[in-house]
Design a protein around this motif. Structure first.
Motif, short mmCIF file in Angstrom:
data_model
loop_
_atom_site.label_atom_id
_atom_site.label_comp_id
_atom_site.label_asym_id
_atom_site.label_seq_id
_atom_site.Cartn_x
_atom_site.Cartn_y
_atom_site.Cartn_z
N TYR A 223 0.93 -1.19 -0.05
CA TYR A 223 0.04 0.02 -0.11
C TYR A 223 0.70 1.16 -0.09
O TYR A 223 0.10 2.35 0.05
CB TYR A 223 -0.98 -0.09 1.27
N ARG A 224 2.32 1.04 -0.13
CA ARG A 224 2.99 2.15 -0.16
C ARG A 224 2.76 3.15 1.34
O ARG A 224 3.11 4.20 1.22
CB ARG A 224 2.83 3.11 -1.31
N LYS A 225 2.72 2.62 2.32
CA LYS A 225 2.55 3.01 3.51
C LYS A 225 3.79 3.14 4.16
O LYS A 225 4.21 1.95 4.97
CB LYS A 225 1.36 2.28 4.52
N PHE A 226 4.49 4.25 4.13
CA PHE A 226 5.86 4.30 4.74
C PHE A 226 5.83 5.06 6.19
O PHE A 226 5.02 6.20 5.96
CB PHE A 226 6.74 4.96 3.64
N THR A 227 6.16 4.56 7.38
CA THR A 227 6.07 5.30 8.53
C THR A 227 7.35 4.87 9.30
O THR A 227 8.18 4.09 8.79
CB THR A 227 4.75 4.79 9.37
N SER A 228 7.55 5.33 10.65
CA SER A 228 8.65 5.00 11.30
C SER A 228 8.61 3.53 11.64
O SER A 228 9.53 2.97 12.01
CB SER A 228 8.54 5.81 12.63
N ALA A 229 7.25 2.85 11.58
CA ALA A 229 6.84 1.65 11.89
C ALA A 229 7.72 0.62 10.82
O ALA A 229 8.27 -0.31 11.12
CB ALA A 229 5.70 1.47 11.89
N SER A 230 7.53 1.27 9.59
CA SER A 230 8.05 0.68 8.20
C SER A 230 9.46 0.62 8.37
O SER A 230 10.24 -0.47 8.21
CB SER A 230 7.76 0.98 7.03
N ASP A 231 9.95 1.75 9.08
CA ASP A 231 11.52 1.85 9.21
C ASP A 231 12.07 0.76 10.17
O ASP A 231 13.16 0.36 10.13
CB ASP A 231 11.98 3.13 9.72
N ALA A 232 11.00 0.56 11.42
CA ALA A 232 11.55 -0.39 12.25
C ALA A 232 11.59 -1.70 11.84
O ALA A 232 12.57 -2.62 12.02
CB ALA A 232 10.38 -0.33 13.33
#
Length: 643
Positions: free
Chosen positions: A457-466
């Protein structure tokens, strides 16, 4: 001067001629426009009998595309699609055209403040402006010259109630342009008199001051209430932080996206220091970047010690978009100040080549460094490196910045083994990254390091960085091994979606593997924050004994890549002989029929391809069953064989 080769196939005719079409591609336009009518072609643009033409009267510092088409007597009967060769060039810089618009911003008894518009045809990058002025009655017998980097200047030390004449000319790398016409301005007779424009400025300044005072009072009240609540309800680390002169409130983003600026060069000059190219000495080329060469060199600023630096250069013939994308990394990097974030020294934008100058990291990228020093570090040293990366990412997360491409290849290591997060230009689409793959929603992202929601879904957040940090953690503990080995990107996407997670690297501490699994939670809200990751690693560093407990088969997730058709489960076994006896009962027993085990050397060198024929897949980097069993045998000395 354009020159081209003769067509390989003339179509069986001798009446071949050539036509040259000139196009000018402006920034932001998808369709290029035809060149101006006054562009000259020598001998001509159409009906050429020779394979060369000279093009004159082009604009300086401009991108042009030339299309050369071969035609003969029957070309008009061919399909509508043209066949041509094309070349794109950028003309050199030239002296700029004159400044035509100058306006008075403020006058006083002894000074005049002026501003002006950039020349209509800059013909390159404006380095500075020369401002020449003198008293009108002296008729240029005595004049003063000032130089300004921007489009404004204040002339001081003037006589009251006196007329002055002024001329301005701009300079590029090609030299000075023509001077503007003479503009006349007068100082005020009274030191308190100001122009109408200045009165508006004063009014605005007073209004702004009142607004700032009111906002400060309101903010003080809000902070006072929040701090009172924070002391009673929140632990110490959740209170407000005052650092580097900034007030940081929860939920407030302090990172500014340079792409939101109408003029991207404004962001560069706001966040990055402009360096004089004469202060930089390039020693050698150490690699190639997306936009040009990467070099090592030295930076010597006035009154400062010479330091080693890394220099990214922008290759010649760049487009405006390439220049903007290249410098956007500096606009991002210049906003960060942290010991685990690569430090920007400055940029060179007013001369060629355009450069980004950063601190020099002696040991290069983390993945290559670990491969070069396989198994040479203690567990505490590795955890120290990981702690530095997590600390840098905590800082970026607090700033409201999402990296999107956190991987060991984008971590740099200095001579003291300090790891620093780098490569901030790739928050844009990763078109040229060899680790990237197309997704169903378009664009490219580094599949092996990217969280499932970011892929889908191209949902990039700090959680995806984690999630990406968990992969970096695995890379570090496996000394730079490639995540998911030789699996294809599509297989990785499918396996991760079905719940497969990378197994623990050899001798990986159980606490670190559990941290990896936490980072790889499918529900992103369940993943640890970087603040929590730093806290976990700090506890491990304070208690080194906890690193001696290694991850075993009980911590290894179910391997969803194996064939699920067999309902038989292999139990944990104590010896290699037991393992082979058990294997003979499985559907792959044909591969081991007649094999007696005394040592690994007695096993036939069965290839992975042979095993595939009987339904066995070796997951991991091992290509040979013997080397796989050797690895298992060495692992089994500390416990059951992990089958």
């Amino acid at each position: 001067i354009l020159d081209w080769s003769w067509p390989e196939d003339t179509g069986g005719r001798k009446d071949v001629s050539f036509t040259v079409l000139c196009k000018r591609c402006r920034q932001g336009q998808r369709v290029c426009e035809a060149c101006r009518s006054n562009v000259r072609f020598l001998p001509r643009a159409a009906g050429l009998q020779n394979t060369t033409v000279t093009v004159g009267d082009l604009l300086a510092h401009t991108n042009y595309t030339f299309e050369i088409e071969a035609q003969n007597g029957v070309s008009q009967l061919a399909p509508t699609m043209r066949q041509y060769a094309a070349v794109t060039i950028t003309t050199n810089q030239a002296a700029p055209s004159p400044v035509t618009v100058i306006r008075k911003d403020r006058t006083s008894r002894n000074s005049i403040s002026l501003s002006w518009l950039e020349p209509e045809r800059p013909n390159g990058i404006i380095l500075d402006y020369e401002v020449k002025y003198y008293q009108k009655q002296e008729q240029e017998t005595s004049y003063t010259i000032l130089r300004s980097k921007g489009c404004n200047v204040t002339l001081g030390g003037l006589k009251a109630d006196t007329a002055y004449l002024l001329q301005i000319r701009a300079r590029t790398a090609a030299g000075y342009g023509a001077s503007s016409r003479s503009f006349e301005f007068e100082t005020s007779p009274d030191s308190f008199s100001i122009s109408s424009e200045s009165s508006q400025v004063v009014l605005i300044a007073i209004s702004s001051s009142v607004a700032i005072i009111l906002l400060t009072v309101l903010l003080y009240v809000v902070i006072g209430r929040f701090c009172g609540y924070s002391k009673s309800k929140q632990p110490d680390e959740k209170r407000l932080h005052f650092g580097n002169g900034h007030l940081r409130l929860p939920g407030i983003r302090t990172y500014v996206d340079p792409h939101t600026y109408e003029d991207p060069s404004q962001a560069v000059h706001e966040f990055a220091k402009e360096l004089d190219a004469s202060c930089i000495a390039i020693d050698k080329v150490v690699g190639a970047g997306e936009f040009g060469e990467v070099c090592s060199g030295r930076l010597r600023l006035p009154n400062k010690k010479e330091i080693c630096v890394a220099i990214k250069t922008l290759k010649a013939g760049y487009t405006d978009k390439q220049r903007r994308d290249f410098l956007s990394e500096a606009s991002i990097m210049g906003q960060f100040d942290h010991p685990n974030i690569i430090r920007l020294e400055g940029v060179v934008t007013r001369s060629k080549p355009v450069m980004i100058v950063t601190e020099y990291m002696e040991n290069g990228s983390l993945d290559s460094f670990l491969k070069k020093h396989d198994a040479q570090f203690t567990g505490i040293q590795l955890v120290g490196m990981l702690r530095g990366i997590a600390s840098g990412m905590r800082y970026l997360s607090d700033m409201g910045y999402v990296h999107r491409d956190l991987a060991a290849r984008n971590i740099l290591v200095n001579s003291n083994l300090v790891c620093k997060v780098s490569d901030f230009g790739l928050s844009r689409v990763l078109e040229d990254d060899p680790e990237a793959a197309y997704t169903t929603r378009g664009g490219k992202i580094p599949i092996r390091w990217t969280a499932p929601e970011a892929i889908s879904y191209r949902k990039f957040t700090s959680a995806s960085d984690a999630w990406s940090y968990g992969i970096v953690l695995w890379e570090v503990m496996s000394y730079g091994e490639r995540p998911y080995w030789e699996m294809s990107n599509q297989d990785v996407i499918k396996a991760v979606d079905e719940g497969y997670r990378l197994p623990p690297p050899m001798d990986c501490p159980a606490a670190l593997y559990q941290l990896m699994l936490d980072c790889w939670q499918k529900e992103r809200n369940n993943r640890p924050k970087f603040e929590q990751i730093v806290s976990i690693l700090d506890k491990l560093i304070r208690n080194p004994g906890s690193l001696k407990i290694t991850a075993n088969t009980s911590s290894r997730p179910a391997n969803l890549l194996l064939d699920r058709s067999s309902s038989e489960v292999v139990p944990s076994l104590d010896t290699m002989g037991d393992w082979l006896d058990s294997v003979r009962t499985l559907p792959c027993k044909e591969a081991f029929s007649g094999v007696s085990y005394s040592s690994c050397d007695t096993l036939p060198k069965t290839s992975a391809e042979d095993l595939k024929k009987v339904g066995v897949t070796i997951v991991g980097p091992q290509k040979n069953i013997v080397s796989s069993i050797k690895a298992l045998e060495s692992h089994s000395k500390n416990g059951p064989v992990p089958v």
